[in-house]
Design an enzyme around this catalytic site. Structure first.
Site, PDB file in Angstrom:
ATOM      1  N   GLY A 104       0.897  -1.171  -0.120  1.00 18.09           N
ATOM      2  CA  GLY A 104       0.161   0.147   0.005  1.00 18.09           C
ATOM      3  C   GLY A 104       0.951   1.149  -0.020  1.00 18.09           C
ATOM      4  CG  HIS A 115       1.351   2.593  14.389  1.00 19.54           C
ATOM      5  ND1 HIS A 115       1.628   3.523  15.188  1.00 19.54           N
ATOM      6  CD2 HIS A 115      -0.014   2.212  14.256  1.00 19.54           C
ATOM      7  CE1 HIS A 115       0.502   3.765  15.860  1.00 19.54           C
ATOM      8  NE2 HIS A 115      -0.527   2.950  15.248  1.00 19.54           N
TER       9      HIS A 115
END
Length: 330
Positions: free
Chosen positions: A26, A108
């Protein structure tokens, strides 16, 4: 002051003989994978066999395989798939191949901090989190520049996790701009807080509330859209380029006076107290539990709220007005 690391602090050579798996293609996946490849590193992209990105990866000149195959083949495994699907994919297709001495990388810390992804103790775990969308990370890399990144060493089994992390950061171009050391907990909590209170939640709610106030007072929705949403980019660009001081220097004295005297009435003591409550929900794991539970139930509240937002007047007006603006790419 934060410690900063640059190109001279990172040795790309320590990654030269290691295979790097980038799981997902992505926004961040495609940019990090391509940047690493262009830095001379051995990259394999891991996808589900039915992924729409499979052929695109090949067109981009990268090796592609299933998530399991890529995880098995690589010594460095970067997980760049959505937070909500990451735990299941990790348990099924990554964890079985995390043999001793490998490295798990994230951009993250959510799933690790909230124990949705639990790495084995005999591997390195680190985070490199570029502070920009993926397309900008890629574009600046191609321009021989880079975007800043955050680095966290969560688990240093080999004693070389920091060297690997800095080399990875250099591979994606971030040491050109500067890398700041942090922890997974600090990155996760501040990232969630920023998204909820200002970047997404706060801004979108303020836009809608100001738009609704004008429309309910009888002003044209089109005029309200321009004043409460469209012109926001002009202000944000000024802040992005030079902080609040540049914005205040650039706007009129009338606008600056309104900012300084009326802004604190909008973001008042009650709002600040609510911000503290939201931060507490993040720190205690209440938000994470809520989001994990929501996903386990197939996102009923999330989907309902999305539907409500799609029917807001500001969405309908905006779609029509943007057709006038040929300079805005859809």
């Amino acid at each position: 002051m934060a410690v900063m690391y640059y190109d001279q602090d990172a040795d790309l050579n320590i990654l030269k003989n290691k295979k790097i798996a980038v799981l997902g293609y992505g926004s961040q996946g495609h940019s990090q994978a391509q940047n690493l490849k262009d830095s001379g590193l051995d990259v394999i992209v891991g996808l589900h066999k039915e992924s729409k990105s499979w052929d695109q990866v090949k067109k981009d000149g990268l090796e592609v395989a299933t998530v399991s195959e890529a995880s098995e083949a690589a010594e460095i495994i970067q997980i760049l798939i959505g937070d909500n699907v990451q735990p299941a994919v990790y348990k099924e297709s990554v964890l079985p191949y995390l043999t001793e001495g490998k490295a798990l990388v994230v951009s993250h810390g959510f799933n690790i901090i909230y124990n949705q992804v639990v790495p084995p103790e005999n591997i390195d775990v680190f985070m490199i989190a570029p502070k920009s969308p993926g397309h900008l990370l890629r574009r600046l890399y191609l321009e021989d520049a880079g975007v800043p990144a955050l680095m966290a060493i969560h688990q240093d089994f080999t004693g070389k996790a920091k060297e690997l992390a800095l080399a990875y950061a250099r591979g994606i171009g971030s040491t050109r701009a500067g890398v700041i050391e942090t922890t997974l907990q600090e990155e996760t909590e501040t990232d969630l807080f920023g998204e909820q209170v200002i970047l997404c939640g706060g801004v979108s709610s303020l836009i809608k509330a100001s738009f609704d106030t004008l429309v309910e007072a009888g002003y044209q929705p089109e005029v309200a859209y321009f004043e409460c949403l469209h012109e926001l980019k002009l202000i944000v660009d000024l802040i992005y380029e030079g902080g609040l001081e540049r914005m205040r220097y650039s706007v009129s004295d009338t606008a600056e006076y309104g900012d300084l005297t009326r802004g604190p009435r909008i973001i008042n003591a009650q709002v600040r107290e609510e911000m503290k409550k939201i931060l507490d929900e993040i720190q205690t794991g209440r938000f994470a539990l809520e989001w994990v539970t929501e996903n386990q139930a197939n996102q009923p509240q999330f989907k309902a709220l999305r539907k409500i937002e799609e029917n807001h007047l500001i969405v309908k007006v905006g779609k029509q007005l943007r057709k006038m603006m040929k300079y805005i790419k859809p």
